[in-house]
Design a protein around this motif. Structure first.
Motif, PDB file in Angstrom:
ATOM      1  N   VAL B 204      -4.368   6.077   1.795  1.00  0.00           N
ATOM      2  CA  VAL B 204      -3.901   5.181   2.848  1.00  0.00           C
ATOM      3  C   VAL B 204      -2.392   5.299   2.989  1.00  0.00           C
ATOM      4  CG1 VAL B 204      -5.787   3.566   2.451  1.00  0.00           C
ATOM      5  CG2 VAL B 204      -3.617   3.233   1.282  1.00  0.00           C
ATOM      6  N   PRO B 205      -1.865   4.972   4.188  1.00  0.00           N
ATOM      7  CA  PRO B 205      -0.417   5.067   4.373  1.00  0.00           C
ATOM      8  C   PRO B 205       0.325   3.980   3.596  1.00  0.00           C
ATOM      9  CG  PRO B 205      -1.494   4.366   6.405  1.00  0.00           C
ATOM     10  CD  PRO B 205      -2.567   4.604   5.419  1.00  0.00           C
ATOM     11  N   ILE B 207       2.597   2.054   4.629  1.00  0.00           N
ATOM     12  CA  ILE B 207       2.713   0.820   5.414  1.00  0.00           C
ATOM     13  C   ILE B 207       1.577  -0.138   5.093  1.00  0.00           C
ATOM     14  CG2 ILE B 207       2.362  -0.104   7.717  1.00  0.00           C
ATOM     15  CD1 ILE B 207       4.183   1.636   8.849  1.00  0.00           C
ATOM     16  N   SER B 208       0.346   0.419   4.966  1.00  0.00           N
ATOM     17  CA  SER B 208      -0.779  -0.487   4.736  1.00  0.00           C
ATOM     18  C   SER B 208      -0.685  -1.104   3.347  1.00  0.00           C
ATOM     19  CB  SER B 208      -2.099   0.235   4.940  1.00  0.00           C
ATOM     20  OG  SER B 208      -2.281   1.187   3.932  1.00  0.00           O
ATOM     21  N   VAL B 209      -0.129  -0.356   2.370  1.00  0.00           N
ATOM     22  CA  VAL B 209       0.055  -0.946   1.043  1.00  0.00           C
ATOM     23  C   VAL B 209       1.103  -2.062   1.115  1.00  0.00           C
ATOM     24  CG1 VAL B 209       0.719  -0.479  -1.329  1.00  0.00           C
ATOM     25  CG2 VAL B 209      -0.602   1.193  -0.076  1.00  0.00           C
ATOM     26  N   PHE B 211       1.820  -3.863   3.802  1.00  0.00           N
ATOM     27  CA  PHE B 211       1.154  -4.965   4.483  1.00  0.00           C
ATOM     28  C   PHE B 211       0.305  -5.762   3.499  1.00  0.00           C
ATOM     29  CE2 PHE B 211       1.101  -3.205   9.054  1.00  0.00           C
ATOM     30  CZ  PHE B 211       2.132  -4.033   9.395  1.00  0.00           C
ATOM     31  N   MET B 212      -0.467  -4.992   2.708  1.00  0.00           N
ATOM     32  CA  MET B 212      -1.346  -5.640   1.748  1.00  0.00           C
ATOM     33  C   MET B 212      -0.529  -6.500   0.806  1.00  0.00           C
ATOM     34  SD  MET B 212      -3.896  -3.963  -1.002  1.00  0.00           S
ATOM     35  CE  MET B 212      -2.618  -3.834  -2.219  1.00  0.00           C
ATOM     36  N   VAL B 215       0.778  -9.546   2.743  1.00  0.00           N
ATOM     37  CA  VAL B 215      -0.221 -10.496   3.252  1.00  0.00           C
ATOM     38  C   VAL B 215      -1.063 -11.083   2.123  1.00  0.00           C
ATOM     39  CG1 VAL B 215      -2.316 -10.688   4.635  1.00  0.00           C
ATOM     40  CG2 VAL B 215      -0.377  -9.428   5.519  1.00  0.00           C
TER      41      VAL B 215
END
Lengths: 398, 365
Positions: B204-205, B207-209, B211-212, B215
């Motif tokens: 996964v990119p 950015i998604s880590v 975000f995770m 959030v």
């Protein structure tokens, strides 16, 4: 290194206590790890559920059916603000895939050219190529994206003074690249069918040529028949039908162009940034691959009487590709993952749309899970395909 | 039959084969196509120079106000950097106390310089780094020794970028080693967990880590425990980097010949002793160059914190040129920031190449 005792020794009393036995220890250790992970997982999930409850956030994917209410700058699938979140996310996935496919295609070509240029015997060419590589790979991609975006959206001329790349047909301005649309015609469908037929004929010709060479040792021409089979029939039909080609030209009306297709400034900046950045890494892979084939291979191919292009295709490339393919896979994956930086310059890719969705609905966990699931699917399929291809070309050792 | 006893006089090589002309012939005009290429490249260079030099140097405005920069015929506005330099480098750090992050960066660069000299590699250097961590905490936070307290929400600019990369590297390094050992272990449960973690993160990119991390981490802890933005981003980076370092270390572990493992077994060493004393020292030395490459990526990747609203070097520069009078001079600002990143990354990559040569010299005899 498990120690298995033979039958005679089983009767003997083991010399070590059971908690010092390797097998027992391994099992105990693994049970501990699994229990630890489960306990930590349970703790986090429990806290999350409690927190969600106290903040009155509903979990689940039912929000996907609701109306999204935001518009998307550009999308290949028909979408309007009245559509559901699910459709918005689908549009985002398609946008991400489009960017990745175009980006991978262009970066491969550019990277190969730069990689070969770095090996050039021409000092100036090699120098320019290495400056290009060093500058681009030693600065953050995000900074480059901001730079390109600022350049495209502010430094390019306005719509009225648009740069005429091909006068009357292709325009480049602050509002992006405008290209003509081709109006669909029945003949085009037939041409495509003939192209597919030509592809089958090419495969057949190549196989027959290989058999012929094995039987007689004589080479048959390959390049021009391939071109002929692929494009000949389609071109003939097109000409006989009176060369039907109707273009919708972009025309300047008021403040913007009307008609034709558009590449938005965001898309151009994202593509230029991703392609140039990734091409530097691909260039290094290509260079390493070519350097890994020894000079003797060229000489041996020539000694066998192979013409230059065939020795490149049959002797050099298969060996170089073995070195190039595995790191190339990870560069393709990187490009796909890096396309998520689109969120920073406002191109509506998957991450950017899910980011808006999270902000509007508060469904953070579901949003992040969707991003991760989508990218995992793409990553695993690309690496699956490349592994298959890598195995096909791998050295078969006896 | 006569035998010639004296050798013929040695003739000098022709003028066209040595010196500047010889070099030109060998490197730029050695074939027809290469001559054409040389001329094309030369034209390209001339074009770039005549486009860039007047803008960047001859007509550039080095100091002054936005008005000076907007004057007709003015080139690059380097004045924007003089004006916004402090904010770009230090973000929202209390203005009068900015000598502290500056001093911290100076100390850091000094120690990095010392670490590049292989003669100094040893215990003392490790202690110097530990001391450095405390110095940074004291300088950046303050609150002791008469320094005023500065909340870490105000940290920004270059110190934040450096700190996030260094902390991520230091914390992710041991995690990466454990993950790599787990992936190579005989125990199916441990191996499965490590493989799942590594492949998940690498699939996964970043950015998604991030975000995770931003959030989900607030939801992970019971009410009352709050984890601030900086720490959340730091956790995200560390999780991400550890998966990549694990793969780097695994490559090193795989390169160690089986005989080394067997020899350690024959000596009766247990698993941890075998790894600590025999395998890891060799494996980690092998993978120093790819590891430096991971560090370079991490350093560049810290710029992504802009997505979750932290003010690192890139974001500080971006905010600085959002100031209306200086708004149209973003290109100059981006070039300045690019130069800072380039200086760090280029030095690291050159160092890694030199190290690779030195290390291969030691083993390829």
């Amino acid at each position: 290194m498990t120690d298995r005792r033979s039958g005679a020794q089983v009767a003997e009393k083991p010399k070590t206590a059971f908690w010092n036995d390797r097998d027992v220890r391994a099992v105990l250790f693994q049970i501990l790890i699994v229990l630890g992970v489960l306990a930590a997982g349970w703790y986090l999930v429990h806290n999350t559920l409690t927190n969600l409850e106290s903040r009155k956030i509903a979990t689940g994917f039912s929000f996907m059916e609701r109306e999204a209410g935001f518009s998307i700058g550009e999308s290949l699938v028909p979408y309007s603000a009245a559509d559901t979140y699910a459709r918005a996310i689908w549009a985002g996935i398609i946008n991400t895939l489009v960017i990745s496919v175009i980006g991978i295609f262009l970066a491969t070509i550019l990277g190969t050219v730069v990689g070969i240029a770095r090996l050039s015997t021409n000092w100036l060419v090699a120098r320019i190529a290495s400056i290009y590589v060093e500058v681009l790979r030693n600065t953050p991609l995000l900074l480059q994206l901001f730079f390109w975006y600022a350049l495209v959206s502010e430094a390019l001329p306005g719509v009225r003074e648009a740069i005429r790349i091909i006068p009357d047909y292709v325009f480049l301005s602050q509002k992006g690249l405008r290209i003509p649309h081709i109006v669909a015609n029945d003949i085009h469908g037939w041409m495509f069918a003939l192209f597919l037929g030509g592809f089958a004929a090419t495969l057949f010709w190549r196989r027959a040529a290989a058999k012929h060479q094995e039987a007689t040792g004589k080479l048959r021409p390959l390049f021009w028949p391939t071109v002929g089979f692929l494009f000949g029939p389609a071109a003939l039909v097109w000409l006989f039908a009176g060369a039907p080609l109707e273009l919708i030209k972009p025309v300047l009306r008021g403040f913007d162009f009307q008609g034709g297709g558009t590449f938005s400034p965001e898309m151009i900046a994202l593509l230029v940034g991703l392609v140039t950045y990734t091409s530097t890494f691909i260039a290094e892979n290509v260079r390493a691959g070519i350097l890994s084939v020894s000079k003797g291979q060229w000489e041996a191919a020539r000694a066998l009487g192979l013409p230059n292009n065939r020795s490149l295709r049959l002797i050099i490339l298969p060996q170089a590709l073995r070195v190039i393919i595995p790191p190339m896979t990870s560069q393709y994956l990187n490009l796909t993952k890096n396309s998520s930086l689109a969120v920073a310059i406002g191109y509506p890719d998957l991450v950017s749309i899910l980011n808006t969705t999270i902000n509007q609905t508060g469904q953070g966990i579901e949003g992040v899970a969707l991003i991760m699931a989508a990218y995992l699917t793409v990553s695993l399929s690309i690496s699956g395909f490349m592994n298959w291809y890598n195995k096909r070309i791998a050295l078969v050792e006896r | 039959m006569t035998v010639q006893t004296t050798s013929a006089p040695i003739e000098k090589p022709p003028v066209t084969e040595v010196g500047a002309i010889g070099w030109l012939r060998a490197n730029l005009f050695n074939s027809k196509s290469n001559s054409v290429l040389t001329i094309v490249c030369f034209a390209f260079i001339v074009y770039v120079i005549q486009a860039v030099v007047p803008w960047a140097f001859l007509n550039a405005v080095w100091t002054g106000t936005p008005k000076d920069c907007q004057a007709p015929g003015a080139g690059a506005c380097w004045a924007v950097i003089g004006e916004k330099n402090r904010f770009t480098l230090f973000g929202r750090y209390t203005y009068d106390e900015q000598w502290r992050p500056a001093l911290a960066i100076g100390l850091f660069l000094l120690l990095v310089g010392a670490s590049c000299i292989r003669r100094l590699w040893g215990k003392a250097l490790i202690w110097a780094w530990v001391g450095q961590v405390f110095m940074w905490a004291i300088l950046m936070w303050g609150g002791v020794l008469g320094l005023t307290f500065v909340n870490h929400e105000q940290w920004g600019g270059l110190p934040l970028t450096l700190m996030m990369s260094v902390v991520a590297i230091v914390v992710a390094y041991p995690i990466g080693i454990v993950l790599a050992l787990g992936r190579r272990s005989d125990m199916p449960a441990a191996r499965g967990l490590c493989v799942a973690y590594i492949e998940l993160i690498r699939g996964v990119p970043l950015i998604s880590v991030l975000f995770m991390a931003s959030v989900m981490i607030p939801l992970f802890f019971p009410e009352g425990v709050s984890v601030d933005k900086l720490l959340r981003a730091q956790i995200g980076f560390t999780l991400f980097l550890s998966a990549y370092l694990a793969e780097v270390v695994r490559a090193g572990l795989q390169a160690i010949p089986k005989g080394q493992y067997e020899a350690a077994d024959a000596l009766g060493l247990g698993y941890w002793a075998k790894m600590r004393l025999i395998v890891l020292p060799q494996a980690l030395r092998l993978v120093i160059p790819p590891m430096v490459n991971s560090f370079i990526s991490t350093f560049k990747d810290t710029s992504l914190v802009i997505i979750i609203g932290l003010v690192d070097l890139l974001n500080a520069g971006k905010i600085a040129v959002n100031d209306p009078p200086w708004r149209s001079f973003y290109v100059e600002m981006y070039i300045y920031i690019a130069l800072i990143y380039f200086a760090f990354c280029f030095t690291m990559s050159k160092f890694s190449q030199r190290l690779e040569r030195d290390l291969s010299k030691a083993t390829s005899r």
